[in-house]
Scaffold this motif. Sequence first.
Motif: not given
Length: 331
Positions: A123-143
Amino acid sequence: MPPVMNPLRRGALAALAVVGGSWLLSPAMAQDGVWPQKPIQLVIPYPPGGSADLLARPLALQLQQQMGRPVLLEYKPGAGGTIASQYVARSKPDGYTVLMVLAAHAINDSLYPKLPYDTRKDFTPISLVAHLPMIVVGSNKLKARNIAELIAAAKASPGSLTFGSAGNGNTGHLAGEYFGNMAGVKMTHVPYKGSAGVVNAMLAGDIDLSFDSISTSIPHVRSGKMHALAVTSPQRSPLDASIPTVKEQGLPAFEVNGWYAILGPAAMPEAVTRKLSQEIATSLKNAPFKAQLEASGYEPVGSTPQALGRHIDAEIQRWSSVVAASGAKVE
């Protein structure tokens, strides 16, 4: 009063219109024989609806407006992104077929024993476009409502808590394994086909939690259909500064930040690589477009090809240790 449309979604709809009827080119169309002289294919390794798609659509529209040529999105999901990567690695290196990759591109280097390409050499590197934080998210059944409560629940019943991801070896999968190793807990991984599948499972209460891109889960947190436990980035996200980091909640060494980059096949002409890298950097400095991305949690970067190459090398090394510790492998 009609609801206000998310700016990134508005851009995505505009990009759809462009892709559907994209031969109405702008006056900026090049006529001097300099690249590009025809449509550019941007290959996306995941299904529509995920964080890659939400970034790629408005980026394609912005680049098209700048360069005067259509930027067409081609979806080739499957096998953790390796199908799309193989396709681009084998494409003609003329700059008309390029690939959006995520952190999974670096993870796959150690996750798959036999990749049909070399992660760096093909591969040829071209550009790092963006960072995006991740989130630890719970469904409504998780207390559990914070990381301490999550760890306590996981320790009380090892393996009973389920976390979903967009597929085996996906960043969300490895982030969950990384978290489990660091916290000393065992959770059960449930893979889905893309981020949209994870979100739907969360909304239905089929799984307990996920380590997801903040852009895809935060709307459901705001609506009360999910709840945020933490962000995985080094600092709190400007998208919602009320959500604490995992680091703040007792795991100071834990950090996972999603990233998005553009690659081409190996041996792309230097002039074409430099041109596309500069066009991406210019697009990310465009104030309305930059604000549009930031409104959905993306942190625009716009790097040189050389900087992206160094970044990928570092990520390959970092994730290889995580994969080894987790024991994860995909045949």
